[in-house]
Design an enzyme around this catalytic site. Structure first.
Site, mmCIF file in Angstrom:
data_model
loop_
_atom_site.group_PDB
_atom_site.id
_atom_site.type_symbol
_atom_site.label_atom_id
_atom_site.label_comp_id
_atom_site.label_asym_id
_atom_site.label_seq_id
_atom_site.Cartn_x
_atom_site.Cartn_y
_atom_site.Cartn_z
ATOM 1 N N HIS A 142 0.800 -1.217 -0.016
ATOM 2 C CA HIS A 142 0.014 0.004 -0.129
ATOM 3 C C HIS A 142 0.863 1.104 -0.090
ATOM 4 O O HIS A 142 2.168 1.035 0.294
ATOM 5 C CB HIS A 142 -0.874 -0.213 1.185
ATOM 6 C CG HIS A 142 -2.125 -0.843 0.947
ATOM 7 N ND1 HIS A 142 -3.060 -0.672 1.849
ATOM 8 C CD2 HIS A 142 -2.442 -1.686 0.023
ATOM 9 C CE1 HIS A 142 -4.094 -1.643 1.438
ATOM 10 N NE2 HIS A 142 -3.737 -2.277 0.434
ATOM 11 N N GLU A 161 1.350 3.667 2.088
ATOM 12 C CA GLU A 161 2.104 4.014 3.503
ATOM 13 C C GLU A 161 2.935 2.976 3.794
ATOM 14 O O GLU A 161 4.158 3.195 4.100
ATOM 15 C CB GLU A 161 0.878 3.908 4.366
ATOM 16 C CG GLU A 161 -0.151 5.100 4.491
ATOM 17 C CD GLU A 161 -1.214 4.603 3.645
ATOM 18 O OE1 GLU A 161 -1.178 3.834 2.831
ATOM 19 O OE2 GLU A 161 -2.343 5.121 3.857
ATOM 20 N N SER A 201 -7.227 8.084 3.562
ATOM 21 C CA SER A 201 -7.444 7.685 4.900
ATOM 22 C C SER A 201 -6.762 6.339 5.075
ATOM 23 O O SER A 201 -7.218 5.466 4.232
ATOM 24 C CB SER A 201 -8.814 7.707 5.232
ATOM 25 O OG SER A 201 -8.918 7.063 6.554
ATOM 26 N N CYS A 255 -6.021 2.353 5.602
ATOM 27 C CA CYS A 255 -6.970 1.233 5.946
ATOM 28 C C CYS A 255 -6.146 0.679 7.288
ATOM 29 O O CYS A 255 -5.224 1.221 7.976
ATOM 30 C CB CYS A 255 -6.602 0.471 4.864
ATOM 31 S SG CYS A 255 -5.018 -0.610 4.800
ATOM 32 N N CYS A 304 -2.498 -0.265 7.138
ATOM 33 C CA CYS A 304 -1.727 0.832 7.378
ATOM 34 C C CYS A 304 -1.745 1.610 8.444
ATOM 35 O O CYS A 304 -0.955 2.292 9.234
ATOM 36 C CB CYS A 304 -1.906 1.777 6.078
ATOM 37 S SG CYS A 304 -1.399 0.953 4.583
#
Lengths: 155, 155
Positions: free
Chosen positions: B62, B64, B87, B89, B92
């Site tokens: 992802h 992040e 935002s 998940c 993360c």
């Protein structure tokens, strides 16, 4: 205890042996001895892996994320089981919750208590095997490598 | 609003532009347009990255986690800021909590509301910029690629 439950635990212990194999391979490489493996609902192995902080200089590869990555893209994780030698940290617990992995089989939670209670609260089936070999492996590792261990869990 | 707060938001918006650059690069590669960057307490960029599910066939990357990986091993994340276009998940968010990342700057939480309230409850400073460009980018992507998007969030 019913036969059904006994059979399940046997299978979980066999799967834990695979995760321990990963952990021991990591230890032999000079790494942090945590291993994991992901299984399909029908028991097919999807992916296995180990912590690679030391080996790859990669702090994002915990055992569970390695197994998840090695399983490749999956349309759904419903019914899958993640087997790990150690209680999953928040990072790996978040992975389980986000992707809807249904079961987590844990070698031990004595040397580190991660997010598995939180996962249980959110409907994930948790099996804690309290395996003596896993406890001894991590206890020995942490005793010899406290700084490396603290780095791996952000402490 | 004090000058101090205004200055902070300007810096956060500049950092968000870097995360958006990553997201747009991912979109150009045929990937999921989410980008992120991690900053040291003194503002030094540590790592940046983007979702790589499509590009690398890697569901574990992802935005992040890519930024976190690209930052390499760090002894501590105290005082660091993770900037992300969307935002985070649970996966993360778990990363942020486990490693003690202190601040998360979020482009938007309209198209996906992840774990940032949970992070705020656990002492992470959350800055939600509600950026129109981020909203439009994700809204358009999700509309055109609903199956891919659902795969990425395990739905």
């Amino acid at each position: 205890m019913s036969d059904h439950v006994r059979i399940d635990r046997t299978r979980d212990r066999e799967r834990l042996a695979t995760a321990v194999e990963e952990a021991r391979a990591g230890l032999a490489e000079g790494g942090i001895p945590i291993g994991a493996a992901l299984y399909a609902p029908d028991g097919t192995p999807l992916g296995r892996g180990r912590n690679r902080r030391v080996q790859d200089g990669d702090p994002s590869t915990h055992a569970e994320t390695a197994a998840f990555r090695n399983a490749g893209r999956q349309r759904s994780y419903r019914g899958t089981t993640m087997v790990t030698t150690l209680s999953p940290c928040w990072y790996c617990s978040g992975l389980v919750r986000q992707f809807g992995i249904s079961r987590v089989v844990i070698g031990e939670a004595r040397t580190f208590h991660g997010g598995h209670d939180w996962l249980a609260e959110h409907g994930v089936e948790i099996v804690l095997l309290d395996d003596a070999e896993c406890v001894a492996m991590m206890r020995d590792f942490i005793e010899k490598n406290p700084a490396l261990w603290n780095e791996d869990i952000g402490e």
